[in-house]
Each structure stands twice: as structure tokens, then as C-alpha cells.
Design a protein around this motif. Sequence first.
Motif, PDB file in Angstrom:
ATOM      1  N   HIS A  40       0.820  -1.189   0.000  1.00 11.26           N
ATOM      2  CA  HIS A  40       0.000   0.000   0.000  1.00 11.26           C
ATOM      3  C   HIS A  40       0.868   1.258   0.000  1.00 11.26           C
ATOM      4  O   HIS A  40       1.969   1.267   0.538  1.00 11.26           O
ATOM      5  CB  HIS A  40      -0.942   0.014   1.204  1.00 11.26           C
ATOM      6  CG  HIS A  40      -2.048  -0.984   1.073  1.00 11.26           C
ATOM      7  ND1 HIS A  40      -1.833  -2.346   1.174  1.00 11.26           N
ATOM      8  CD2 HIS A  40      -3.367  -0.837   0.826  1.00 11.26           C
ATOM      9  CE1 HIS A  40      -2.980  -2.987   1.011  1.00 11.26           C
ATOM     10  NE2 HIS A  40      -3.922  -2.093   0.798  1.00 11.26           N
ATOM     11  N   ARG A  94      -7.357   6.574  -3.103  1.00 12.67           N
ATOM     12  CA  ARG A  94      -8.186   5.919  -2.098  1.00 12.67           C
ATOM     13  C   ARG A  94      -7.807   4.452  -1.916  1.00 12.67           C
ATOM     14  O   ARG A  94      -7.795   3.940  -0.792  1.00 12.67           O
ATOM     15  CB  ARG A  94      -9.662   6.046  -2.492  1.00 12.67           C
ATOM     16  CG  ARG A  94     -10.627   5.540  -1.435  1.00 12.67           C
ATOM     17  CD  ARG A  94     -12.049   5.933  -1.731  1.00 12.67           C
ATOM     18  NE  ARG A  94     -12.566   5.358  -2.968  1.00 12.67           N
ATOM     19  CZ  ARG A  94     -12.823   6.046  -4.068  1.00 12.67           C
ATOM     20  NH1 ARG A  94     -12.604   7.353  -4.104  1.00 12.67           N
ATOM     21  NH2 ARG A  94     -13.299   5.450  -5.151  1.00 12.67           N
ATOM     22  N   ARG A  95      -7.492   3.779  -2.999  1.00 14.82           N
ATOM     23  CA  ARG A  95      -7.145   2.359  -2.909  1.00 14.82           C
ATOM     24  C   ARG A  95      -5.732   2.136  -2.375  1.00 14.82           C
ATOM     25  O   ARG A  95      -5.458   1.150  -1.705  1.00 14.82           O
ATOM     26  CB  ARG A  95      -7.255   1.718  -4.299  1.00 14.82           C
ATOM     27  CG  ARG A  95      -8.676   1.538  -4.787  1.00 14.82           C
ATOM     28  CD  ARG A  95      -8.675   1.022  -6.207  1.00 14.82           C
ATOM     29  NE  ARG A  95     -10.027   0.751  -6.697  1.00 14.82           N
ATOM     30  CZ  ARG A  95     -10.345   0.632  -7.975  1.00 14.82           C
ATOM     31  NH1 ARG A  95      -9.397   0.753  -8.900  1.00 14.82           N
ATOM     32  NH2 ARG A  95     -11.585   0.403  -8.344  1.00 14.82           N
ATOM     33  N   ARG A  96      -4.830   3.037  -2.732  1.00 14.66           N
ATOM     34  CA  ARG A  96      -3.440   2.936  -2.283  1.00 14.66           C
ATOM     35  C   ARG A  96      -2.814   1.592  -2.653  1.00 14.66           C
ATOM     36  O   ARG A  96      -2.137   0.951  -1.856  1.00 14.66           O
ATOM     37  CB  ARG A  96      -3.339   3.170  -0.777  1.00 14.66           C
ATOM     38  CG  ARG A  96      -3.830   4.529  -0.336  1.00 14.66           C
ATOM     39  CD  ARG A  96      -3.746   4.693   1.166  1.00 14.66           C
ATOM     40  NE  ARG A  96      -4.188   6.024   1.576  1.00 14.66           N
ATOM     41  CZ  ARG A  96      -4.231   6.430   2.843  1.00 14.66           C
ATOM     42  NH1 ARG A  96      -3.856   5.603   3.813  1.00 14.66           N
ATOM     43  NH2 ARG A  96      -4.653   7.650   3.140  1.00 14.66           N
ATOM     44  N   GLU A  97      -3.066   1.172  -3.880  1.00 13.73           N
ATOM     45  CA  GLU A  97      -2.566  -0.111  -4.336  1.00 13.73           C
ATOM     46  C   GLU A  97      -1.193   0.023  -4.989  1.00 13.73           C
ATOM     47  O   GLU A  97      -0.835   1.079  -5.511  1.00 13.73           O
ATOM     48  CB  GLU A  97      -3.542  -0.724  -5.353  1.00 13.73           C
ATOM     49  CG  GLU A  97      -4.876  -1.115  -4.768  1.00 13.73           C
ATOM     50  CD  GLU A  97      -5.811  -1.667  -5.818  1.00 13.73           C
ATOM     51  OE1 GLU A  97      -6.772  -2.353  -5.444  1.00 13.73           O
ATOM     52  OE2 GLU A  97      -5.580  -1.406  -7.017  1.00 13.73           O
ATOM     53  N   VAL A 134      -9.391   7.695  -7.308  1.00 12.07           N
ATOM     54  CA  VAL A 134      -9.615   6.301  -6.911  1.00 12.07           C
ATOM     55  C   VAL A 134      -8.297   5.643  -6.544  1.00 12.07           C
ATOM     56  O   VAL A 134      -8.223   4.866  -5.579  1.00 12.07           O
ATOM     57  CB  VAL A 134     -10.316   5.526  -8.053  1.00 12.07           C
ATOM     58  CG1 VAL A 134     -10.492   4.059  -7.674  1.00 12.07           C
ATOM     59  CG2 VAL A 134     -11.663   6.152  -8.366  1.00 12.07           C
ATOM     60  N   ARG A 135      -7.246   5.941  -7.278  1.00 13.51           N
ATOM     61  CA  ARG A 135      -5.938   5.369  -6.950  1.00 13.51           C
ATOM     62  C   ARG A 135      -5.451   5.838  -5.574  1.00 13.51           C
ATOM     63  O   ARG A 135      -4.868   5.055  -4.812  1.00 13.51           O
ATOM     64  CB  ARG A 135      -4.911   5.742  -8.029  1.00 13.51           C
ATOM     65  CG  ARG A 135      -5.187   5.130  -9.388  1.00 13.51           C
ATOM     66  CD  ARG A 135      -3.970   5.199 -10.298  1.00 13.51           C
ATOM     67  NE  ARG A 135      -3.556   6.562 -10.571  1.00 13.51           N
ATOM     68  CZ  ARG A 135      -3.994   7.297 -11.594  1.00 13.51           C
ATOM     69  NH1 ARG A 135      -4.898   6.783 -12.430  1.00 13.51           N
ATOM     70  NH2 ARG A 135      -3.542   8.524 -11.795  1.00 13.51           N
ATOM     71  N   ARG A 165      -3.535  -0.997 -12.864  1.00 14.41           N
ATOM     72  CA  ARG A 165      -4.537  -1.963 -13.293  1.00 14.41           C
ATOM     73  C   ARG A 165      -4.679  -2.030 -14.813  1.00 14.41           C
ATOM     74  O   ARG A 165      -5.380  -2.902 -15.317  1.00 14.41           O
ATOM     75  CB  ARG A 165      -5.900  -1.610 -12.682  1.00 14.41           C
ATOM     76  CG  ARG A 165      -5.952  -1.778 -11.173  1.00 14.41           C
ATOM     77  CD  ARG A 165      -7.369  -1.754 -10.669  1.00 14.41           C
ATOM     78  NE  ARG A 165      -7.444  -2.073  -9.242  1.00 14.41           N
ATOM     79  CZ  ARG A 165      -8.572  -2.371  -8.607  1.00 14.41           C
ATOM     80  NH1 ARG A 165      -9.718  -2.396  -9.268  1.00 14.41           N
ATOM     81  NH2 ARG A 165      -8.567  -2.646  -7.320  1.00 14.41           N
TER      82      ARG A 165
END
Length: 233
Positions: A21, A148-151, A145-146, A155
Motif C-alpha cells: 500500500h 483511495r485504494r493505495r494499491e 480512486v488510486r 490496473r
Amino acid sequence: MRWIRHGFSVIANGMSAPADHIDKPEPRWQAILALLSIGGIHLALLRWFIVGPIWLLPAVIVVLLVPTIMSHRTGRHSLNHALGIVINAIITLALIGSVVLLVTTLPSHKEAPLRLLGSGAALWLTNVLVFALWYWRLDGGGPNVRDRRREFGSRSFVFPQMQIEKAERSHFGAERWRPGFVDYLFIAFTQSSTFGPTDAPLLARWAKGLAMCQIFISLSIVVLLISRAVGIL
């Protein structure tokens, strides 16, 4: 006891989260600079490359950029994303209009070769910036969105950092890596230069569609301008 077990699980997850993350928000100033650069490049084009008044596109960019920035700072992310899509769509239409004018009116103009090549290079650079903004705006649902996701990673694209073994990411400084605007700019630049993906293979269908449009525009600019410049020389 339940809250104790829950607390231990949160701690355990928190200990393992840093590897996958990312906590640092994605900077926006690079995308803003790209938009302003597109407006500036537009003003430098030959007049017959431009659809409508020469001031129209820069004015639209500035007018829409203000609420886009404000909506992001006030947390209205849906509005921010929608305004970003609108700006990208407008500058893309302006780019396509300029390319159409290039194709249809180039044979009837007797411009100096250097001026033609200079405006062609500016149009080519606009193509790079426009599609870099598209990739940045749409990958993983967009920058909001990126954040918020912190991935880890992406994708829609397979960046080189994503192909490093998880145990070796720290050695390359990529354990918390995710793409930023410069990474999307590099993709757009290489695709316009080589007429195909090089650094990061494309996964998403929308990315493949945009890449085909970008490559077609770049190829049209390069072929037409070189042939015209050589003919004049």
C-alpha cells in the motif's frame, strides 16, 4: 476479547500493509502543467492549423481548470473526475481538428519548411501530452480512486516495477511504487515515437483503443509533414 482479537488483526494487517500500500497522495501539479503547456503550444501553432479563434482553447482550459482544482481540494471527487474528462475531451477534439486541417489544407499552403516542421513538432508534442493526460485520468479509475485504494502498481499497464519479485522490490526502491503522471507521459512519448508500446504493455481495452488513436495521429503528422517539407525543399 473480541475487540482484543480485532485489535491484534488490525496490527497484523498494518504490519503487512506497507509492502503493498502507498500512503503518499499523488501530486497533481504535473498534470496541471501539461494542460497549461497544451494551451501555450496551441498559441504557437500556425493559424491555419487551428479550428476557431486562436484564444478559444487556452481560455477554455483555464476556465475549466479552476473548478477542477477547487473540486479536488474540497473533496468533490466525482465532479473533479467529470471535469477532468471534459477538459481531456475538449483538447482531444481540438487536436483532431488540427490534424484534419493538416491533412486537408497542407497541399494548398506554401509555408517555409522550418515553420511547417516547427508547427508539426508542436502538434506532435500536443498529441503526447493529450494522451498522457488520458492515461493518467483513466488508469485504475483515475487519480482520486488510486489515492483511495493505495494499491501497488497499475490496473491497466504492466510497468517494469510490477515485474520485479516482491522480495526484491526494496532493493530497487519499488516496494511502495505506483505510477505517476511522468510514467504515463513516458508511455505516451514512446508510443508517439515508435508507433507502438515499449515500456509498459497495455492490459485494458480502453488503453489499447486510446493507444491506436494516438499512434494514428502521430503517424499522420509525421508522414504528412515530412513529405510536405521534402517536397518544398
